[in-house]
Design an enzyme around this catalytic site. Structure first.
Site, mmCIF file in Angstrom:
data_model
loop_
_atom_site.group_PDB
_atom_site.id
_atom_site.type_symbol
_atom_site.label_atom_id
_atom_site.label_comp_id
_atom_site.label_asym_id
_atom_site.label_seq_id
_atom_site.Cartn_x
_atom_site.Cartn_y
_atom_site.Cartn_z
ATOM 1 C CE1 TYR A 1 0.668 1.589 4.298
ATOM 2 C CE2 TYR A 1 0.640 -0.796 4.574
ATOM 3 C CZ TYR A 1 0.960 0.465 5.044
ATOM 4 O OH TYR A 1 1.571 0.602 6.268
ATOM 5 C CB CYS A 2 1.196 4.290 -1.681
ATOM 6 S SG CYS A 2 -0.254 4.616 -2.724
ATOM 7 C CG PHE A 3 -1.208 8.999 2.126
ATOM 8 C CD1 PHE A 3 -1.086 8.817 3.499
ATOM 9 C CD2 PHE A 3 -2.065 9.990 1.676
ATOM 10 C CE1 PHE A 3 -1.798 9.605 4.398
ATOM 11 C CE2 PHE A 3 -2.771 10.782 2.557
ATOM 12 C CZ PHE A 3 -2.635 10.593 3.917
#
Length: 370
Positions: A93-95
């Site tokens: 995941y990222c932000f």
């Protein structure tokens, strides 16, 4: 490859997660046991962010591909691939679940032949889910606050209860001015995330009531979430009572012997003991104004003598002197006043074993559902 948006499943099953945000973002808040393997380091992220503001998205993306190329790109793909192979059931995941995680996902597939799912909505969506988990629990569940004088073993009691919600463990702090641990405290966001996951798992296991130690607004520098704190301020209370001598021995064990051992294990015998001594004196100094100058100096001199004996002979017995005095002149009167002010909320009081039995029986059916 199926991307995930089932945050409940992710946290209940401790799904391995790879966080591809920059290290500075990761340090501000993350989830337990997550590994940070960023697409861009802090400097690269800053350059891309500046470019985005000045020249727009396309230029920023082009700069990102320039910065993360060649050997840098290969090394990062290798790290992601190693994680993916070691954790085939994991996610990344990222932000916000947007461009960064999509790029990592695409590169893993094209360069390493690995199809790896990402979390839809990313860190922000999972963080929102955990905040809501605590908020909903505060609204739907029953709570009991466990009180008692310093040294009555409240934390040990919480640990023995399936219904126990251990704020001190999540905050990595023993409570009180003397509670700071050598390993330090988590970021506020990390504390909140760990607490929410604990609540989520206990509710999923069918827990119908939570017992929480009487902590006030903060555990060290970690603030108890507002919704939970407001709920606890109105909750019924149970008080555990222990003989004075037993309390002194427990404090000696936890705040002196065990604390010293933690420092020495982390920093070596000599530096560890010196750091432990400094921390103990600093903790007492925090109470200077409340104790008054003369009483503080007397207790400080008593503590110093105990530390000298402990360092020279390995004997911590003399610490009982300042512990006894501090309980009688400061902690016991303070807790007695607090107890009197909340007497109408006390539903049970008794010795350690009696309280443990009562709280186990107390955790019966309620309206709190998983």
């Amino acid at each position: 490859m199926e991307n995930l948006a089932d945050y409940r499943h992710i946290f209940l099953n401790d799904v391995p997660m790879m966080d591809v945000r920059a290290p500075v973002e990761f340090a501000q808040g993350a989830f337990p046991a997550v590994v940070n393997l960023p697409l861009m380091d802090d400097a690269e992220r800053q350059q891309v962010g500046t470019c985005y503001k000045q020249r727009g998205q396309h230029a920023a993306i082009a700069l990102g591909h320039t910065l993360v190329s060649g050997d840098i790109k290969r090394a990062r793909i290798q790290a992601w691939a190693e994680f993916a192979r070691a954790h085939p059931q994991g996610v990344l995941y990222c932000f916000r679940g947007g461009l960064r995680s999509q790029i990592v996902q695409q590169w893993l597939q094209s360069e390493a032949g690995i199809d790896y799912p990402r979390v839809i909505g990313g860190y922000k969506a999972m963080r929102t889910f955990l905040l809501q988990t605590t908020q909903v629990a505060a609204q739907e569940c029953r709570f009991v606050v466990l009180g008692g004088l310093t040294g009555t073993g409240k934390t040990e009691l919480i640990e023995q209860l399936a219904s126990g919600l251990d704020l001190e463990r999540h905050a990595n702090h023993r409570g009180s001015s003397f509670g700071q641990r050598v390993s330090g405290q988590p970021a506020q966001i990390d504390f909140e995330n760990q607490l929410a996951i604990d609540i989520l798992k206990k509710r999923a296991a069918g827990q119908r009531l939570f017992v929480v130690e009487d902590e006030g607004r903060h555990v060290g520098r970690c603030a108890v979430p507002l919704e939970l704190r407001l709920c606890l301020e109105q909750a019924p209370m149970v008080y555990v009572e222990e003989p004075f001598e037993a309390r002194v021995e427990r404090i000696l064990r936890d705040y002196v012997v065990a604390q010293c051992a933690e420092f020495c294990a982390a920093q070596g015998e000599v530096q560890g003991f010196d750091a432990f001594s400094a921390r103990l004196l600093e903790s007492l100094d925090k109470l200077h104004k409340r104790l008054g100058g003369d009483r503080h100096q007397l207790l400080r001199a008593t503590m110093l003598r105990a530390l000298v004996q402990q360092k020279a002979q390995g004997d911590a017995a003399q610490h009982r002197d300042w512990i006894t005095a501090l309980l009688r002149c400061y902690y016991d009167p303070m807790y007695a006043y607090q107890r009197e002010s909340r007497a109408d909320r006390i539903e049970f009081q008794g010795a350690y074993g009696e309280v443990l039995a009562y709280l186990r029986e107390r955790a019966g059916p309620s309206s709190c559902q998983s």
